[in-house]
Write a protein that holds these residues in place. Sequence first.
Motif, mmCIF file in Angstrom:
data_model
loop_
_atom_site.group_PDB
_atom_site.id
_atom_site.type_symbol
_atom_site.label_atom_id
_atom_site.label_comp_id
_atom_site.label_asym_id
_atom_site.label_seq_id
_atom_site.Cartn_x
_atom_site.Cartn_y
_atom_site.Cartn_z
ATOM 1 N N SER A 1 0.787 -1.073 -0.041
ATOM 2 C CA SER A 1 0.182 -0.109 0.046
ATOM 3 C C SER A 1 0.894 1.175 0.185
ATOM 4 N N PRO A 2 0.610 2.113 -0.956
ATOM 5 C CA PRO A 2 -0.088 1.937 -2.238
ATOM 6 C C PRO A 2 0.494 1.172 -3.170
ATOM 7 N N GLU A 3 -0.378 0.823 -4.202
ATOM 8 C CA GLU A 3 0.205 0.059 -5.380
ATOM 9 C C GLU A 3 1.060 0.861 -6.513
ATOM 10 N N VAL A 4 0.678 2.019 -6.438
ATOM 11 C CA VAL A 4 1.628 2.964 -7.220
ATOM 12 C C VAL A 4 1.730 4.293 -6.293
ATOM 13 N N LEU A 5 3.186 4.485 -6.412
ATOM 14 C CA LEU A 5 3.650 5.319 -5.583
ATOM 15 C C LEU A 5 4.151 6.775 -6.350
ATOM 16 N N LEU A 6 3.762 7.576 -6.292
ATOM 17 C CA LEU A 6 4.071 8.994 -7.153
ATOM 18 C C LEU A 6 4.747 9.998 -6.493
ATOM 19 N N PHE A 7 5.863 10.210 -7.039
ATOM 20 C CA PHE A 7 6.986 11.124 -6.571
ATOM 21 C C PHE A 7 7.016 12.429 -7.378
ATOM 22 N N THR A 8 6.802 13.614 -6.931
ATOM 23 C CA THR A 8 6.910 14.819 -7.787
ATOM 24 C C THR A 8 8.115 15.690 -7.082
ATOM 25 N N GLY A 9 9.209 14.946 -7.184
ATOM 26 C CA GLY A 9 10.447 15.515 -6.906
ATOM 27 C C GLY A 9 11.301 14.716 -5.865
ATOM 28 N N SER B 1 8.046 8.606 -10.919
ATOM 29 C CA SER B 1 8.660 9.993 -10.502
ATOM 30 C C SER B 1 8.320 10.790 -11.751
ATOM 31 N N THR B 2 8.075 11.929 -11.676
ATOM 32 C CA THR B 2 7.302 12.973 -12.718
ATOM 33 C C THR B 2 7.360 14.411 -12.144
ATOM 34 N N ASP B 3 7.680 15.300 -13.248
ATOM 35 C CA ASP B 3 7.446 16.597 -12.715
ATOM 36 C C ASP B 3 6.009 17.183 -12.839
ATOM 37 N N LEU B 4 5.474 17.019 -11.706
ATOM 38 C CA LEU B 4 3.961 16.981 -11.485
ATOM 39 C C LEU B 4 3.498 18.155 -10.750
ATOM 40 N N LYS B 5 2.735 19.214 -11.118
ATOM 41 C CA LYS B 5 2.070 20.440 -10.283
ATOM 42 C C LYS B 5 0.775 20.227 -10.204
ATOM 43 N N ILE B 6 0.201 20.419 -9.179
ATOM 44 C CA ILE B 6 -1.387 20.579 -9.255
ATOM 45 C C ILE B 6 -1.879 22.061 -8.722
ATOM 46 N N LYS B 7 -2.917 22.279 -8.978
ATOM 47 C CA LYS B 7 -3.566 23.505 -8.575
ATOM 48 C C LYS B 7 -5.010 23.105 -8.200
ATOM 49 N N GLY B 8 -5.323 23.501 -7.119
ATOM 50 C CA GLY B 8 -6.734 23.180 -6.715
ATOM 51 C C GLY B 8 -6.637 21.798 -6.033
ATOM 52 N N THR B 9 -7.048 21.544 -4.743
ATOM 53 C CA THR B 9 -7.015 20.332 -3.913
ATOM 54 C C THR B 9 -7.949 19.803 -3.655
ATOM 55 N N ARG B 10 -9.491 20.197 -3.885
ATOM 56 C CA ARG B 10 -10.538 19.423 -3.286
ATOM 57 C C ARG B 10 -11.467 18.878 -4.515
#
Length: 819
Positions: free
Chosen positions: A498-506, A602-611
Amino acid sequence: MNKFLIACLLLVLVSRSCIAQTPESMDASDILLQMKKLNVLGSVLYIAAHPDDENTRLLAWLSKEKLYRTAYLSITRGDGGQNLLGDEQGVELGLIRTQELLSARRIDGAEQFFSRAFDFGFSKTTEESLRLWNEQKILSDVVWVIRKFQPDIIITRFPEDKRAGHGQHSASSVLAHLAFAAAADPKQFPEQFKYSVRPWKATRLFWNNYNFGNVNTTREDQLKIEVGGFNPLVGKSYGEVAAESRSQHRSQGFGIARSYGNSLEYFSLTEGEKADKSLMENVDCTWKRVSGGSEIETLIGKMIKDYDPADPAKSLPGLVYVYKRISGLPEGYWRTKKLAETQKLIEACSGLWLEASVHQPYGIKDQTVPVELRIVNRSPVQISLSGISVNQTDTIWKQNLEPMANYSVSLSVSLAGLPISQPYWLKQPMSTGSYNVDDQTLIGQPQNEPALEASFRIDILGQSFLIKKPVLYDRTEPARGETFEPFVITPEITAYCSPEVLLFTGKTEKDLTVTSQDKAGPASPVVLTGSPYFEIMNEVSSSNTVHNFRITPVDGNQMPAWTWATRISNGKTDTLLQRRSISYAHIPRIDYFKPVSAELVSTDLKIKGTRIGYIEGAGDKVPDALREMGYSLTIINENNFSSSTLQHFDAVITGVRAYDVHDWLFDKYAVLMDYIKNGGNLIVQYNRNNSEDARTHIGPYPFSISNGRVTEENAAVQFIHPDNPILHYPNQITEKDFEGWIQERGIYFATHADPKYQEIFSMHDTGEQDLQGSLITTTYGKGNFTYTGLVFFRELPAGVPGAYRLLANLIAQNQTMDK
């Protein structure tokens, strides 16, 4: 070594309560139908590509009216379809659809076979399907099934050209045509002959013509057969049986209404001897085709004439005599089949109840399990038991079975030497478009043999029989009564990641947890093996059942990788396995095992808005991916849906086929449009519904949903409007973001969209025109609406970096606007 456990046998008379769901049995009508079938020696093999491709009305008619041995060979297990019930995809969906097919066959009376081909998704060409499947490999499977089943005639569902509508459909018929000749050729696949098969030439190969939608392949000069009759022994017409059978395909939403009365089926000859009047024209389907069989036909005919449905046990002397006469025939295909059929009839007419059960769903490999065995002679006929064997645990139990007396015995049975209950086609790593199975004798089988079987040695009217029964998990629930499920053998230790996909953004550290599925965890340390692109700190904290690891991507790395959980025991490194269970009410519980692993992305990911508000559809794993991306997720349903709820979300996303499975969404159209108008952001994933409601009550402006799709996962993607913010904020989307996609680009594209929509991407399969409806978007009031057929539901669980980045941009649309 056999173990004789005479001393520990507990022979008792017991009372049995009413059983709500029991293993297969026959009533008086079933017995008569099977007696009649005993006098028919003909066989038909139907071949198509997927579960639900088969003509269930025809199968029911062939099996229950003409009484032929009938089977359906599905080239694939339907692994690449969509799932209307839950979030299982790929291999797991194939497991579900396998059981749905077996449920269908229990209704229509046919048997079920599969090849090793994997359903890799929609295919537009025969050539692609044959290439990805490995044509010779799957052809050998079809030839093997033909040589084992020995059909008199073979029927295909589809033409061998584009009229089939799907490359896998046409490929199934191409393979059937090739196999028709190859199965009869001793030079083709001669390695099969050491497994007790021989060349087999079917009399003819038909194509079962059809009239579906706007494709009509029927003609009045074709062979026509009436298959819509009523069978009084079944109590239903074949249209009713067909509907019940086809409606087992619930994961595909293929429930259909019963039909009554006449129904014609059309057939055209593909290969073999001409037939003008019937499918089996000039094929001898009587006992005359077996040397010495004529007398048996007469004996069975008399037995049918004298059958008393109020007292089937009266037929036992005749059945036992027939059994002895068949036993005296020369070895051969029909001798073997009719002996087995006769034994089943003897068991049914005797009313003999034999049960082998456990009170636990799982047993650990090489350990012991208590097995309870129950026997009831429900007839006045003399029946005796001479012994029972369960995995070399034998009993010397000689017992005359008094009528209606209940007997039981408990055995402590060792599971030593038995494998874990892994579906045989999942034991080895897959090839690109097919499963790998080394044991030739397993190929074609729909599922494993039972994990554990009990063999009862029974004597009926002086004739000995060995009757095998699967050991089943028997449980009683207040809401369902008594039910039986498969008994499963598991490894000593199972666990999950857990989790089965681990996402890294840096360079951020993240924790991965391996949790034991057993009360007692591994006795030895758990170690994560991985990739040089990630640093893994093993066992930063742990208990006996929970093991925590810290993982950090190497500087600059954007290469996805996998990590596996292993343990070292007695100097040997073993990969830990997870037991995955799939449970739906219409099929038996399914269990299989897969390595305890996680994908590291691992990827260069940015997010805006959280909900995010998420309206679940037919089932997908997008919500897990959204949480891993860093969003706060709330599941919205009919009960908590309101304007006040929606106003708190930066974006609302509907799951795949949400409008197909939730009629209430159309009633909430005005509320959703107000949400957008006031600055909200609605993202609708693909649907199939193209009703007037769908055209006008999904988006703020009309659009239609087509069958348009791009099946080549590496198809080039053109940016139609390169200045659209979706391509720039907060992540710069480039062609690189469409690398590494799996199975397909998109399905059910938008079409005939109002000009107010903007189409963002253009793409096409080889040799086809561009399609521009994979993603359409528009502003409405202060907010945004997007419909997309891009298969995020496949790409996100597969850890495709570009899919995460593009979805983040869709979610951020209202963050780029002045409110």
